[in-house]
Write a protein that holds these residues in place. Structure first.
Motif, PDB file in Angstrom:
ATOM      1  N   HIS A  67       0.817  -1.219   0.000  1.00 49.54           N
ATOM      2  CA  HIS A  67       0.000   0.000   0.000  1.00 49.54           C
ATOM      3  C   HIS A  67       0.848   1.265   0.000  1.00 49.54           C
ATOM      4  O   HIS A  67       0.310   2.353  -0.151  1.00 49.54           O
ATOM      5  N   GLY A  68       2.147   1.147   0.208  1.00 48.56           N
ATOM      6  CA  GLY A  68       2.959   2.338   0.398  1.00 48.56           C
ATOM      7  C   GLY A  68       3.969   2.570  -0.689  1.00 48.56           C
ATOM      8  O   GLY A  68       4.328   1.673  -1.454  1.00 48.56           O
ATOM      9  N   ALA A  69       4.422   3.807  -0.749  1.00 47.20           N
ATOM     10  CA  ALA A  69       5.451   4.177  -1.696  1.00 47.20           C
ATOM     11  C   ALA A  69       6.832   4.130  -1.051  1.00 47.20           C
ATOM     12  O   ALA A  69       7.808   3.737  -1.686  1.00 47.20           O
ATOM     13  N   SER A  70       6.965   4.509   0.206  1.00 47.91           N
ATOM     14  CA  SER A  70       8.236   4.468   0.927  1.00 47.91           C
ATOM     15  C   SER A  70       7.959   4.174   2.395  1.00 47.91           C
ATOM     16  O   SER A  70       6.919   4.557   2.942  1.00 47.91           O
ATOM     17  N   CYS A  71       8.878   3.479   3.015  1.00 44.59           N
ATOM     18  CA  CYS A  71       8.744   3.097   4.424  1.00 44.59           C
ATOM     19  C   CYS A  71       9.555   4.047   5.288  1.00 44.59           C
ATOM     20  O   CYS A  71      10.633   4.511   4.896  1.00 44.59           O
ATOM     21  N   LEU A  72       9.018   4.311   6.468  1.00 44.70           N
ATOM     22  CA  LEU A  72       9.658   5.215   7.420  1.00 44.70           C
ATOM     23  C   LEU A  72       9.941   4.454   8.720  1.00 44.70           C
ATOM     24  O   LEU A  72       9.086   3.705   9.208  1.00 44.70           O
ATOM     25  N   LEU A  73      11.121   4.670   9.266  1.00 43.25           N
ATOM     26  CA  LEU A  73      11.513   4.032  10.528  1.00 43.25           C
ATOM     27  C   LEU A  73      11.483   5.082  11.626  1.00 43.25           C
ATOM     28  O   LEU A  73      12.130   6.123  11.519  1.00 43.25           O
ATOM     29  N   HIS A  74      10.726   4.790  12.691  1.00 41.80           N
ATOM     30  CA  HIS A  74      10.578   5.718  13.811  1.00 41.80           C
ATOM     31  C   HIS A  74      11.228   5.102  15.066  1.00 41.80           C
ATOM     32  O   HIS A  74      11.230   3.884  15.256  1.00 41.80           O
ATOM     33  N   LYS A  75      11.738   5.993  15.893  1.00 35.63           N
ATOM     34  CA  LYS A  75      12.279   5.583  17.192  1.00 35.63           C
ATOM     35  C   LYS A  75      11.628   6.435  18.269  1.00 35.63           C
ATOM     36  O   LYS A  75      11.546   7.666  18.117  1.00 35.63           O
ATOM     37  N   ASP A  76      11.174   5.781  19.336  1.00 38.60           N
ATOM     38  CA  ASP A  76      10.528   6.523  20.423  1.00 38.60           C
ATOM     39  C   ASP A  76      11.480   7.579  20.967  1.00 38.60           C
ATOM     40  O   ASP A  76      12.671   7.328  21.178  1.00 38.60           O
ATOM     41  N   GLY A  77      10.924   8.783  21.179  1.00 37.31           N
ATOM     42  CA  GLY A  77      11.731   9.897  21.657  1.00 37.31           C
ATOM     43  C   GLY A  77      12.150  10.835  20.555  1.00 37.31           C
ATOM     44  O   GLY A  77      12.688  11.914  20.844  1.00 37.31           O
ATOM     45  N   HIS A  78      11.908  10.454  19.310  1.00 40.91           N
ATOM     46  CA  HIS A  78      12.227  11.310  18.162  1.00 40.91           C
ATOM     47  C   HIS A  78      10.923  11.743  17.497  1.00 40.91           C
ATOM     48  O   HIS A  78      10.037  10.921  17.235  1.00 40.91           O
ATOM     49  N   SER A  79      10.834  13.020  17.200  1.00 42.11           N
ATOM     50  CA  SER A  79       9.590  13.567  16.635  1.00 42.11           C
ATOM     51  C   SER A  79       9.449  13.276  15.147  1.00 42.11           C
ATOM     52  O   SER A  79       8.340  13.351  14.600  1.00 42.11           O
ATOM     53  N   VAL A  80      10.536  12.988  14.471  1.00 39.38           N
ATOM     54  CA  VAL A  80      10.499  12.705  13.028  1.00 39.38           C
ATOM     55  C   VAL A  80      11.139  11.347  12.782  1.00 39.38           C
ATOM     56  O   VAL A  80      11.912  10.836  13.614  1.00 39.38           O
ATOM     57  N   PRO A  81      10.847  10.716  11.642  1.00 34.27           N
ATOM     58  CA  PRO A  81      11.472   9.426  11.318  1.00 34.27           C
ATOM     59  C   PRO A  81      12.991   9.553  11.257  1.00 34.27           C
ATOM     60  O   PRO A  81      13.543  10.568  10.821  1.00 34.27           O
ATOM     61  N   ILE A  82      13.668   8.517  11.695  1.00 34.30           N
ATOM     62  CA  ILE A  82      15.127   8.548  11.689  1.00 34.30           C
ATOM     63  C   ILE A  82      15.692   8.044  10.361  1.00 34.30           C
ATOM     64  O   ILE A  82      16.820   8.367  10.004  1.00 34.30           O
ATOM     65  N   GLN A  83      14.914   7.231   9.633  1.00 40.03           N
ATOM     66  CA  GLN A  83      15.341   6.760   8.318  1.00 40.03           C
ATOM     67  C   GLN A  83      14.113   6.556   7.436  1.00 40.03           C
ATOM     68  O   GLN A  83      12.995   6.345   7.930  1.00 40.03           O
ATOM     69  N   HIS A  84      14.314   6.581   6.130  1.00 39.12           N
ATOM     70  CA  HIS A  84      13.246   6.234   5.199  1.00 39.12           C
ATOM     71  C   HIS A  84      13.871   5.499   4.014  1.00 39.12           C
ATOM     72  O   HIS A  84      15.067   5.697   3.698  1.00 39.12           O
ATOM     73  N   SER A 123      19.903   1.772  21.683  1.00 32.09           N
ATOM     74  CA  SER A 123      18.868   1.049  22.423  1.00 32.09           C
ATOM     75  C   SER A 123      17.569   1.850  22.401  1.00 32.09           C
ATOM     76  O   SER A 123      17.585   3.088  22.472  1.00 32.09           O
ATOM     77  N   GLY A 124      16.448   1.169  22.302  1.00 30.99           N
ATOM     78  CA  GLY A 124      15.165   1.861  22.302  1.00 30.99           C
ATOM     79  C   GLY A 124      14.102   1.055  21.587  1.00 30.99           C
ATOM     80  O   GLY A 124      14.303  -0.106  21.199  1.00 30.99           O
ATOM     81  N   THR A 125      12.943   1.686  21.391  1.00 37.51           N
ATOM     82  CA  THR A 125      11.788   1.056  20.753  1.00 37.51           C
ATOM     83  C   THR A 125      11.601   1.640  19.356  1.00 37.51           C
ATOM     84  O   THR A 125      11.615   2.868  19.182  1.00 37.51           O
ATOM     85  N   TYR A 126      11.422   0.757  18.378  1.00 40.75           N
ATOM     86  CA  TYR A 126      11.311   1.166  16.973  1.00 40.75           C
ATOM     87  C   TYR A 126       9.946   0.749  16.416  1.00 40.75           C
ATOM     88  O   TYR A 126       9.398  -0.293  16.791  1.00 40.75           O
ATOM     89  N   ARG A 127       9.420   1.592  15.498  1.00 39.56           N
ATOM     90  CA  ARG A 127       8.160   1.327  14.802  1.00 39.56           C
ATOM     91  C   ARG A 127       8.315   1.722  13.339  1.00 39.56           C
ATOM     92  O   ARG A 127       9.254   2.433  12.972  1.00 39.56           O
ATOM     93  N   CYS A 128       7.359   1.292  12.539  1.00 38.65           N
ATOM     94  CA  CYS A 128       7.373   1.613  11.113  1.00 38.65           C
ATOM     95  C   CYS A 128       6.054   2.260  10.688  1.00 38.65           C
ATOM     96  O   CYS A 128       5.000   2.033  11.298  1.00 38.65           O
ATOM     97  N   SER A 129       6.148   3.038   9.642  1.00 37.39           N
ATOM     98  CA  SER A 129       4.971   3.563   8.945  1.00 37.39           C
ATOM     99  C   SER A 129       5.326   3.672   7.466  1.00 37.39           C
ATOM    100  O   SER A 129       6.490   3.475   7.095  1.00 37.39           O
ATOM    101  N   TYR A 130       4.374   3.973   6.631  1.00 40.79           N
ATOM    102  CA  TYR A 130       4.672   4.129   5.209  1.00 40.79           C
ATOM    103  C   TYR A 130       3.833   5.254   4.628  1.00 40.79           C
ATOM    104  O   TYR A 130       2.757   5.585   5.125  1.00 40.79           O
TER     105      TYR A 130
END
Length: 202
Positions: A41-58, A79-86
């Motif tokens: 469903h997505g064009a590009s994936c974004l990697l998020h890390k808790d404590g950061h307001s913007v994605p750290i990688q795409h 160290s930390g918690t990571y999530r994804c979005s697209y």
């Protein structure tokens, strides 16, 4: 006026999946891989890390809709918690909700075999080294004091009018005992018989 871009998150799209390799607890210096899948469903994936307001990688996904993020030589700061979005395909400011999370914990490397108690051995070595240095210093100081005292004594002996001390004479008194000879006595006369012959001794 400056334009303001607004990003919209659409809950109607399914959140992406996420996986972590190696699992959770990794040693310092290890390369870690985080994979995000956008289910096409997505064009590009974004990697998020808790404590950061913007994605750290795409990253753009591959043919199967999976993006692979690699963190090289991880440190405790990773160290930390990571999530994804697209980002939704065809829309610049429409994004999916955040998906499930994975937790990365970076731990120190274990001590190599045979290195147990290395810190205590180092401490013992330091203490022993200081004791040896102190003993050597005391020995050097003692020898120096003795040499100075000997030099002063020699200087006093070399001054005019100084009498050298020799060994004291020790007199021995020898007592001589002389045994005097006993005085010789005259032989006693033998008793005479009536016939004039000497009387034999009984």
């Amino acid at each position: 006026m400056a334009s303001v871009a607004v990003a919209l998150i659409l809950d109607s799209y399914p959140p992406p999946g996420i996986s972590l390799s190696p699992k959770e607890h990794v040693e310092i210096g290890t390369n870690v891989t985080i994979q995000c899948s956008n289910q096409e469903h997505g064009a590009s994936c974004l990697l998020h890390k808790d404590g950061h307001s913007v994605p750290i990688q795409h990253q753009e996904p591959d043919y199967w809709g999976t993006a692979t993020f690699t963190i090289f030589g991880v440190t405790p700061a990773d160290s930390g918690t990571y999530r994804c979005s697209y980002r939704i395909r065809g829309c610049c400011l429409l994004f999916s909700p955040l998906g499930d999370n994975v937790t990365l914990e970076v731990i120190p490397r274990p001590a190599p075999p045979g290195d147990n108690g290395g810190a205590s051995r180092d401490l013992v070595a330091v203490v022993v080294g200081r004791w040896v240095a102190a003993i050597v210093f005391i020995i050097i100081l003692t020898v120096s004091v003795l040499l100075v005292a000997q030099r002063r004594q020699m200087q006093r002996d070399e001054r005019p009018g100084a009498t050298s001390r020799g060994p004291e004479a020790v007199q021995f008194q020898v007592s001589v005992w002389v045994r005097r000879p006993y005085p010789q006595r005259a032989p006693l006369p033998l008793p005479q018989s009536s016939t004039g012959n000497p009387k034999p001794c009984p």
